[in-house]
Design a protein around this motif. Structure first.
Motif, PDB file in Angstrom:
ATOM      1  N   LEU A 260       0.765  -1.205   0.569  1.00 33.51           N
ATOM      2  CA  LEU A 260      -0.290  -0.149  -0.085  1.00 33.51           C
ATOM      3  C   LEU A 260       1.062   1.447   0.273  1.00 33.51           C
ATOM      4  O   LEU A 260       0.557   2.130  -0.442  1.00 33.51           O
ATOM      5  CB  LEU A 260      -1.147   0.039   0.839  1.00 33.51           C
ATOM      6  CG  LEU A 260      -1.798  -1.088   1.181  1.00 33.51           C
ATOM      7  CD1 LEU A 260      -2.763  -0.540   2.518  1.00 33.51           C
ATOM      8  CD2 LEU A 260      -2.820  -0.925  -0.007  1.00 33.51           C
ATOM      9  N   TYR A 261       1.938   1.442   0.875  1.00 29.13           N
ATOM     10  CA  TYR A 261       2.993   2.800   0.436  1.00 29.13           C
ATOM     11  C   TYR A 261       3.037   2.753  -0.556  1.00 29.13           C
ATOM     12  O   TYR A 261       3.811   4.112  -1.234  1.00 29.13           O
ATOM     13  CB  TYR A 261       3.800   2.406   1.458  1.00 29.13           C
ATOM     14  CG  TYR A 261       4.868   3.633   1.745  1.00 29.13           C
ATOM     15  CD1 TYR A 261       4.628   4.390   2.778  1.00 29.13           C
ATOM     16  CD2 TYR A 261       6.397   3.428   1.114  1.00 29.13           C
ATOM     17  CE1 TYR A 261       5.193   5.619   2.433  1.00 29.13           C
ATOM     18  CE2 TYR A 261       7.465   3.982   1.219  1.00 29.13           C
ATOM     19  CZ  TYR A 261       6.718   5.095   1.478  1.00 29.13           C
ATOM     20  OH  TYR A 261       7.659   6.500   1.819  1.00 29.13           O
ATOM     21  N   LEU A 262       3.967   2.198  -1.478  1.00 32.73           N
ATOM     22  CA  LEU A 262       4.686   1.906  -2.862  1.00 32.73           C
ATOM     23  C   LEU A 262       3.810   2.502  -3.735  1.00 32.73           C
ATOM     24  O   LEU A 262       4.348   3.227  -4.932  1.00 32.73           O
ATOM     25  CB  LEU A 262       5.136   0.376  -2.521  1.00 32.73           C
ATOM     26  CG  LEU A 262       6.001  -0.278  -2.448  1.00 32.73           C
ATOM     27  CD1 LEU A 262       6.806  -1.229  -2.810  1.00 32.73           C
ATOM     28  CD2 LEU A 262       7.399   0.945  -3.112  1.00 32.73           C
ATOM     29  N   LEU A 263       2.807   1.463  -3.563  1.00 29.76           N
ATOM     30  CA  LEU A 263       1.183   1.989  -4.467  1.00 29.76           C
ATOM     31  C   LEU A 263       0.657   3.485  -4.408  1.00 29.76           C
ATOM     32  O   LEU A 263       0.580   4.504  -4.896  1.00 29.76           O
ATOM     33  CB  LEU A 263       0.134   1.936  -4.444  1.00 29.76           C
ATOM     34  CG  LEU A 263       0.526  -0.363  -5.041  1.00 29.76           C
ATOM     35  CD1 LEU A 263      -0.782  -0.927  -4.764  1.00 29.76           C
ATOM     36  CD2 LEU A 263       0.064   0.160  -6.471  1.00 29.76           C
ATOM     37  N   GLY A 264       0.556   3.749  -3.046  1.00 30.21           N
ATOM     38  CA  GLY A 264       0.107   5.492  -2.341  1.00 30.21           C
ATOM     39  C   GLY A 264       1.396   6.111  -2.595  1.00 30.21           C
ATOM     40  O   GLY A 264       0.928   7.326  -3.550  1.00 30.21           O
ATOM     41  N   ASN A 265       3.178   5.934  -3.051  1.00 36.86           N
ATOM     42  CA  ASN A 265       3.878   6.725  -3.739  1.00 36.86           C
ATOM     43  C   ASN A 265       4.094   6.821  -4.856  1.00 36.86           C
ATOM     44  O   ASN A 265       4.076   7.870  -5.533  1.00 36.86           O
ATOM     45  CB  ASN A 265       5.383   5.919  -2.653  1.00 36.86           C
ATOM     46  CG  ASN A 265       6.842   7.391  -1.935  1.00 36.86           C
ATOM     47  OD1 ASN A 265       6.421   8.157  -3.103  1.00 36.86           O
ATOM     48  ND2 ASN A 265       7.195   6.690  -1.507  1.00 36.86           N
ATOM     49  N   ILE A 266       4.264   5.653  -5.379  1.00 40.58           N
ATOM     50  CA  ILE A 266       4.519   5.513  -6.948  1.00 40.58           C
ATOM     51  C   ILE A 266       3.384   6.410  -7.393  1.00 40.58           C
ATOM     52  O   ILE A 266       3.938   6.754  -8.192  1.00 40.58           O
ATOM     53  CB  ILE A 266       4.037   4.813  -7.065  1.00 40.58           C
ATOM     54  CG1 ILE A 266       5.269   3.281  -7.176  1.00 40.58           C
ATOM     55  CG2 ILE A 266       4.648   4.084  -9.115  1.00 40.58           C
ATOM     56  CD1 ILE A 266       5.314   1.868  -7.505  1.00 40.58           C
ATOM     57  N   ASN A 267       2.439   6.844  -6.931  1.00 43.37           N
ATOM     58  CA  ASN A 267       1.220   6.977  -7.734  1.00 43.37           C
ATOM     59  C   ASN A 267       1.152   8.801  -7.749  1.00 43.37           C
ATOM     60  O   ASN A 267       0.683   9.605  -8.037  1.00 43.37           O
ATOM     61  CB  ASN A 267      -0.803   6.133  -6.989  1.00 43.37           C
ATOM     62  CG  ASN A 267      -0.787   5.483  -8.484  1.00 43.37           C
ATOM     63  OD1 ASN A 267      -1.236   5.623  -9.635  1.00 43.37           O
ATOM     64  ND2 ASN A 267      -0.304   4.618  -7.578  1.00 43.37           N
ATOM     65  N   PHE A 268       1.725   9.305  -6.174  1.00 42.93           N
ATOM     66  CA  PHE A 268       1.636  10.793  -5.828  1.00 42.93           C
ATOM     67  C   PHE A 268       3.315  11.010  -6.738  1.00 42.93           C
ATOM     68  O   PHE A 268       3.192  12.299  -7.191  1.00 42.93           O
ATOM     69  CB  PHE A 268       2.099  10.171  -4.795  1.00 42.93           C
ATOM     70  CG  PHE A 268       2.527  11.971  -4.071  1.00 42.93           C
ATOM     71  CD1 PHE A 268       1.545  12.064  -3.016  1.00 42.93           C
ATOM     72  CD2 PHE A 268       3.585  12.484  -4.376  1.00 42.93           C
ATOM     73  CE1 PHE A 268       1.532  13.432  -2.718  1.00 42.93           C
ATOM     74  CE2 PHE A 268       3.834  13.857  -3.917  1.00 42.93           C
ATOM     75  CZ  PHE A 268       2.518  14.435  -3.079  1.00 42.93           C
ATOM     76  N   GLU A 269       4.137  10.196  -7.631  1.00 40.72           N
ATOM     77  CA  GLU A 269       5.014  10.261  -7.943  1.00 40.72           C
ATOM     78  C   GLU A 269       4.734  11.022  -9.261  1.00 40.72           C
ATOM     79  O   GLU A 269       5.104  11.224  -9.889  1.00 40.72           O
ATOM     80  CB  GLU A 269       6.083   9.391  -8.545  1.00 40.72           C
ATOM     81  CG  GLU A 269       7.179   9.761  -7.285  1.00 40.72           C
ATOM     82  CD  GLU A 269       8.011  10.469  -6.392  1.00 40.72           C
ATOM     83  OE1 GLU A 269       8.451  11.559  -7.154  1.00 40.72           O
ATOM     84  OE2 GLU A 269       7.945  11.244  -5.355  1.00 40.72           O
TER      85      GLU A 269
END
Length: 666
Positions: free
Chosen positions: A170-179
């Motif tokens: 979930l953290y990676l998905l949140g971070n990737i989509n933020f980028e």
């Protein structure tokens, strides 16, 4: 603002190494046969695999000690040992295992050979009997290193239903989509992660990073109050993050809450006296909101040598000090060069008032309009009331007063002051004698009666009926249709939406709302037709896609089309809890229970983030858990659904609760 995207390395396999080492000596006497042309007789091929693991461990340890060259040599040696191991397997007609392929992929990733890393990870995926977290994260890291953030997201999303509560995913998905600046997608995953942290992992390493991310995302998506809540969670642990304190000041400024805005700016000045931006923003706030104390603050800035020799702070200081010579020209020039600033417009208005400028009323209306557009509704209303007090001194000014009361009503509406907005609109109606203004103000009054907690639908219908006799427009029929709908007079509602469509057949909103009325009348074919028309007129009508897809799912009709419609709605608004609920329900109907739980949990966390709880989502969760043979969780969500229902008890839900209670007791 976010940490670099990192994932944990694979566990070091010390126990496995020991096992392999022992296996080298486990060959019985007299059986020293040659198992590989690259090895001495009696030495198993696993010798190369063991050495590859040892070198990989050395590579990671050297990297941690920041010995880049040693690390590179270790990973290269690991690659060599694995190549030898795979050659030995080939000699006996075997292929690389999932474990050796994954290990080789990781070696190539550390060496920067991303093409080889991906090839070996794909081979590992094909050989693995099941999807593993380590392998998914490995492929994600490769895609990130390749700069393929969309593909990295796809890797994670394709397996998320298998690891729905995994914080790393979930953290990676949140971070990737933020980028990627996919704010709605990012907020979906960060909200779900916050939900997991709150209920399962309160000491998570992601706790405060998630709070900060949600603060920024809710700010970007115009949920300022949620943004404040999340930023406050973050500042409880990180009190000296000047960036976040300044953002909080900006949010309160947008909300028109100058008191809290000043509080955060003063905190920044206290913690970092050299911060010019906070000092200057605070000066503008004092000027606009606290003129009694503004001279004291500007005197402090003067003493601190923080008033520049030109620019808006200097011009405001001039006005406060009474040095008005040439100031009008300077302010007008500054406004022309900086049209997005409000304080110079307020300064120019104040100067016009002091100098009895004949254009004061025009300038007052313009400044109030800018304040309104900047969402400074309190400030806009204050400006308008000052202008109104000047007009009251004039004769034959009723039509001018009408415009001011109408604008004041708009400010009050945006502040949620519904009764005040109604009173101001009525006063505008009383003053005007112009027919067009009368029609416009009646429409506004009817609209206000439907808002907030007023619930005066009958009055809205009465006002609109009077107007429709004289001015039958599609928007008036449309609004009366909404009022009838709220009164649960669905036949009358359909009739008015139909009249609106006759007058304007291209407005997709009319078809959508007529569909909702048809649905209440149980006229499915008419509902379906209007929803399809809505989508045809507006290919981005996510509300119609969700509505139609959910209806199909409820009726077990057109499963593929329902799935397509709901996926399209979710792709347009991934952070809409209703859409996630609908998609979860379709997955339940397809008996894909893991994906159903994933989307229903998304729906729950998003609804809680927005400050409400939907009993329908809880009942759906209960249905899924019951289907998964988990009656305890099913009963928990059924009871939660029952407790959140504000209308009469749902007989079907009551029956489900009794059935599950009986099942548990037996």
């Amino acid at each position: 603002m976010f940490q670099a995207i990192k994932t944990p390395n694979r566990p070091f396999l010390f126990v496995f190494f020991c096992f392999l080492s022992l296996s080298l000596f486990a060959v019985e006497p007299g059986t020293r046969t040659k198992v590989c042309s690259l090895l001495e007789p009696g030495v198993p091929a696993d010798y190369f695999l063991s050495r590859a693991f040892r070198e990989q461990v050395d590579g990671f340890q050297s990297a941690q000690r920041r010995k880049a060259e040693d690390s590179k040599l270790s990973f290269e040696r690991s690659v060599g040992f694995l190549d030898s191991y795979h050659s030995c397997l080939k000699e006996v007609g075997k292929e690389p295992s999932a474990l050796s392929a994954e290990t080789q992929s990781l070696n190539y990733l550390e060496l920067g050979n991303l093409e080889k890393a991906w090839e070996w990870s794909e081979l590992a995926t094909g050989k693995s009997p099941e999807v593993t977290k380590d392998l998914v994260l490995l492929q994600t890291r490769i895609r990130i290193r390749q700069g393929e953030l969309a593909k990295a997201s796809e890797v994670l999303e394709s397996s998320l239903h298998l690891f729905p509560n995994d914080p790393d995913f979930l953290y990676l998905l949140g971070n990737i989509n933020f980028e990627r600046k996919n704010w709605n997608q990012s907020i979906l995953y960060y909200t779900a992660l916050s939900f997991v942290i709150e209920r399962r992992d309160t000491h998570s390493k992601y706790k405060f990073l998630t709070a900060k991310a949600l603060g920024e995302l809710n700010y970007k998506l115009d949920y300022p109050k949620i943004s404040i809540k999340r930023y406050n969670e973050y500042t409880n642990a990180y009190k000296n993050d000047m960036e976040v304190l300044f953002r909080l000041a900006q949010i309160y400024f947008v909300l028109g809450d100058f008191k809290h805005c000043r509080m955060y700016l003063e905190q920044i000045r206290e913690k970092n006296p050299r911060d010019i931006d906070a000092s200057h923003m605070l000066a503008e706030i004092y000027f606009m909101d606290s003129r009694d104390t503004a001279p004291i603050y500007f005197a402090t800035l003067k003493k601190e040598k923080k008033i520049p020799k030109a620019g808006i702070i200097f011009y405001l200081y001039q006005l406060i000090s009474g040095s008005n010579e040439g100031l009008e020209t300077k302010l007008k020039t500054y406004i022309q060069e900086n049209p997005g600033r409000l304080s110079p417009r307020i300064a120019l208005l104040e100067l016009a008032e002091k100098e009895k400028n004949p254009d004061y009323q025009t300038l007052n209306a313009e400044t109030a309009q800018y304040a309104y557009e900047y969402r400074q509704y309190y400030t806009a209303e204050k400006i308008l009331r000052k202008g109104l007090s000047e007009i009251n001194l004039k004769e034959n000014s009723d039509e001018e007063k009408t415009l001011f009361y109408e604008k004041i009503s708009s400010c009050q509406e945006m502040l949620g002051q519904w009764n005040h907005a109604v009173m101001s609109t009525k006063e505008a109606l009383r003053l005007t004698k112009e027919t067009e203004k009368t029609f416009r103000l009646r429409f506004r009054l009817a609209y206000l009666y439907l808002q907030g907690n007023l619930k005066k639908e009958s009055l809205s219908v009465s006002v609109l009926s009077e107007t429709l006799k004289e001015n039958p427009t599609p928007t008036h029929y449309y609004l009366r249709g909404l009022a009838y709908f709220q009164l649960e007079k669905y036949k009358e509602s359909v009739k008015d939406f139909s009249e609106a469509i006759k007058l304007d057949s291209k407005n997709y909103n009319y078809y959508f709302y007529r569909a909702t009325a048809f649905d209440k009348l149980k006229q499915f074919s008419d509902t379906e037709s209007d929803l399809k028309t809505t989508i045809a007129l507006n290919p981005n009508a996510s509300n119609a896609m969700n509505y139609l897809g959910y209806l199909y799912a409820e009726k077990d009709m057109n499963p593929e089309e329902a799935n397509q419609l709901l996926n399209q709605a979710v792709s347009l608004e991934p952070d809409n809890p209703a859409y996630q609920d609908s998609l979860g329900w379709v997955m339940y109907r397809k008996k894909d229970f893991n994906r159903a739980l994933l989307h229903l949990n998304f729906a729950t966390s998003l609804a809680l983030e927005r400050g409400f709880e939907d009993p329908v989502i809880y009942e759906h969760l209960g249905d899924v858990y019951l289907a998964k043979k988990d009656p305890v969780n099913a009963l928990q969500f059924y009871k939660l659904s029952e407790s959140k229902r504000k209308v009469d008890p749902n007989k079907d839900l009551t029956a489900k609760i009794k059935k599950v209670q009986k099942e548990i007791s037996e």
